[in-house]
Design a protein around this motif. Structure first.
Motif, short mmCIF file in Angstrom:
data_model
loop_
_atom_site.label_atom_id
_atom_site.label_comp_id
_atom_site.label_asym_id
_atom_site.label_seq_id
_atom_site.Cartn_x
_atom_site.Cartn_y
_atom_site.Cartn_z
N THR A 14 0.83 -1.20 0.00
CA THR A 14 0.00 0.00 0.00
C THR A 14 0.87 1.26 0.00
OG1 THR A 14 -0.15 -0.15 2.41
CG2 THR A 14 -1.97 -1.08 1.14
N ALA A 15 0.25 2.37 -0.38
CA ALA A 15 1.00 3.62 -0.52
C ALA A 15 1.65 4.05 0.79
CB ALA A 15 0.07 4.71 -1.04
N ASP A 16 1.03 3.72 1.92
CA ASP A 16 1.61 4.12 3.21
C ASP A 16 2.66 3.13 3.70
OD1 ASP A 16 0.11 1.93 4.00
OD2 ASP A 16 -1.38 3.10 5.11
N GLY A 17 2.87 2.06 2.95
CA GLY A 17 3.91 1.08 3.30
C GLY A 17 3.55 0.15 4.42
N ARG A 18 2.31 0.17 4.88
CA ARG A 18 1.92 -0.63 6.05
C ARG A 18 1.46 -2.04 5.72
NH1 ARG A 18 -1.65 3.78 9.53
NH2 ARG A 18 0.07 5.27 9.93
N THR A 19 0.90 -2.24 4.53
CA THR A 19 0.29 -3.53 4.21
C THR A 19 0.89 -4.11 2.94
OG1 THR A 19 -1.80 -2.74 5.17
CG2 THR A 19 -1.88 -4.74 3.82
N LYS A 20 1.44 -5.31 3.07
CA LYS A 20 1.95 -5.99 1.88
C LYS A 20 0.78 -6.66 1.15
CE LYS A 20 6.68 -6.86 3.37
NZ LYS A 20 7.75 -7.89 3.56
N LEU A 21 0.89 -6.66 -0.18
CA LEU A 21 -0.20 -7.17 -1.01
C LEU A 21 0.32 -8.21 -2.00
CD1 LEU A 21 -1.65 -3.66 -1.95
CD2 LEU A 21 -2.57 -5.19 -0.19
N LYS A 22 -0.58 -9.08 -2.44
CA LYS A 22 -0.27 -9.97 -3.54
C LYS A 22 -0.51 -9.21 -4.85
CE LYS A 22 -1.75 -14.09 -0.99
NZ LYS A 22 -2.76 -15.17 -0.92
N SER A 23 0.34 -9.44 -5.83
CA SER A 23 0.19 -8.78 -7.12
C SER A 23 -0.50 -9.72 -8.11
CB SER A 23 1.55 -8.35 -7.69
OG SER A 23 2.12 -7.34 -6.88
N PRO A 24 -1.40 -9.20 -8.93
CA PRO A 24 -2.07 -10.04 -9.92
C PRO A 24 -1.15 -10.35 -11.09
CG PRO A 24 -2.79 -7.76 -10.14
CD PRO A 24 -1.90 -7.81 -8.93
N SER A 25 -1.64 -11.17 -12.00
CA SER A 25 -0.80 -11.61 -13.12
C SER A 25 -0.62 -10.55 -14.20
CB SER A 25 -1.40 -12.87 -13.76
OG SER A 25 -2.72 -12.61 -14.22
N GLY A 26 -1.55 -9.58 -14.29
CA GLY A 26 -1.46 -8.53 -15.30
C GLY A 26 -0.44 -7.47 -14.95
N THR A 27 -0.16 -6.57 -15.91
CA THR A 27 0.85 -5.54 -15.71
C THR A 27 0.30 -4.30 -15.00
OG1 THR A 27 0.38 -4.63 -17.91
CG2 THR A 27 2.17 -6.24 -17.72
#
Length: 377
Positions: A289-302
């Motif tokens: 996330t933009a605030d750097g607090r939450t890591k996210l999974k990235s989808p397959s698209g660009t």
């Protein structure tokens, strides 16, 4: 073909010639700016260039001329990247624009050719089926059978025409072209000549000729460039926008331009939704996330800037034709879902987790959350 079909085709051609083209070439869309730059440009120009390297860079990056003429930015990014690209075209090295999908490689290529040569149409579109003739030359078989091999029977490629006229040729998606066809460029770029063995002749490039190729980072390994061909290019990597503000600026500018061509109303009312689309794309693309607090999974698209432009433009069309003309969350929600969920199994999980963990808890995003939930159900 029936008489009515012929008349319809002729009418369509007349409308295109009269300026009704859906997407005019860069040299037509920005003709006034190019003319103003040429008039104000007192710097040295390479032979057959319409503008000096300084003026070409100004055309791409934008600025204000001494007479007050405003040159709109065509590319928002590091100035040095544009300067290196323009300088490359002033040498005997060809230019390779490299980057992930959606980093404006084709856009920059077109505008460079328009500013340097005044013509961006000398284009070879690379595909898995691109033949050698698309880069070298073909034949008019009626004339070939009637009169044998001759220059009159020869059909020049865009590259051959650019060589003969001292102009800029473009090759899009170079790495999609089969390797043996790619290598037909080696002699063109190293010897600056294109042999015609059937006639015992050759076409030599005149001063002013150069070539811009684009390639997708994600395509490396599909048709990898040979080391011999890669050495003939100076490679410039086009990055994704560095900051959210920069990306919002790019998206809003392009949406406004596209909207005008489609007669869609554009205005500041939709900026909140543009910022949301850009925020979603950047967070999922970066995996945090933009605030750097939450890591996210990235989808397959660009989730590129170009896709963000497409989502917002589609949303603007929905708002215009099926809403009150004001861009709202419900207008962009379906487009975002389509851009994020490319793999129905894996990407849907990524999207649902992002909606519930991030969007749902974000202040001021309740309407966006409800719209996305509705289309995701």
């Amino acid at each position: 073909m029936s008489g009515n079909s012929i008349e319809s085709t002729a009418e369509a051609l007349r409308e295109a010639d009269a300026g009704q083209a859906l997407r005019p070439h860069a040299e037509d869309t920005f003709a006034d700016e190019l003319t103003a730059l040429a008039a104000a440009d007192d710097r040295p120009r390479p032979e057959r260039w319409r503008l000096s390297p300084w003026a070409v860079a100004t055309y791409l990056l934008g600025g204000t001329l001494a007479d007050g003429t405003v040159i709109t930015p065509k590319y928002v990014g590091p100035r040095r990247i544009v300067e290196v690209a323009v300088t490359t075209l002033a040498t005997d090295r060809a230019l390779l624009l490299l980057g992930v999908p959606g980093t404006a490689k084709t856009w920059v290529s077109e505008h460079l050719a328009a500013a340097v040569s005044g013509d961006s149409t000398l284009l070879v579109q690379g595909t898995a089926g691109t033949p050698e003739e698309a880069i070298r030359y073909g034949w008019n078989y009626a004339q070939l059978l009637a009169n044998g091999p001759s220059r009159a029977a020869l059909v020049p490629s865009p590259v051959m025409r650019a060589m003969a006229q001292g102009m800029t040729a473009r090759v899009e998606e170079l790495t999609r072209i089969p390797a043996d066809v790619q290598d037909t460029l080696i002699t063109v770029l190293s010897e600056k000549t294109l042999p015609i063995p059937e006639l015992g002749q050759e076409v030599q490039a005149v001063r002013g000729f150069n070539l811009i190729a684009t390639a997708n980072d994600r395509d490396r390994g599909v048709n990898e460039l040979s080391s011999a061909l890669r050495r003939r290019f100076n490679t410039v990597v086009l990055p994704l926008p560095a900051t959210p503000e920069e990306e919002v600026d790019i998206v809003s500018r392009r949406v406004e331009q596209i909207g005008r061509s489609l007669d869609l109303p554009t205005g500041p009312e939709g900026m909140d939704e543009i910022r949301r689309v850009v925020t979603v794309f950047r967070e999922l693309r970066d995996g945090i996330t933009a605030d750097g607090r939450t890591k996210l999974k990235s989808p397959s698209g660009t989730l590129s800037t170009a896709e963000a432009i497409s989502v917002v433009t589609s949303g603007l069309a929905l708002a215009t034709h099926f809403g009150d003309g004001m861009l709202r969350s419900g207008d962009v929600a379906a487009g975002i879902l389509g851009a994020v969920v490319r793999d129905p199994a894996a990407d849907r999980v990524v999207w649902q987790e992002y909606l519930e963990a991030v969007v749902r808890e974000r202040d001021g995003w309740k309407d966006f959350y409800r719209a996305c939930r509705e289309v995701s159900a």
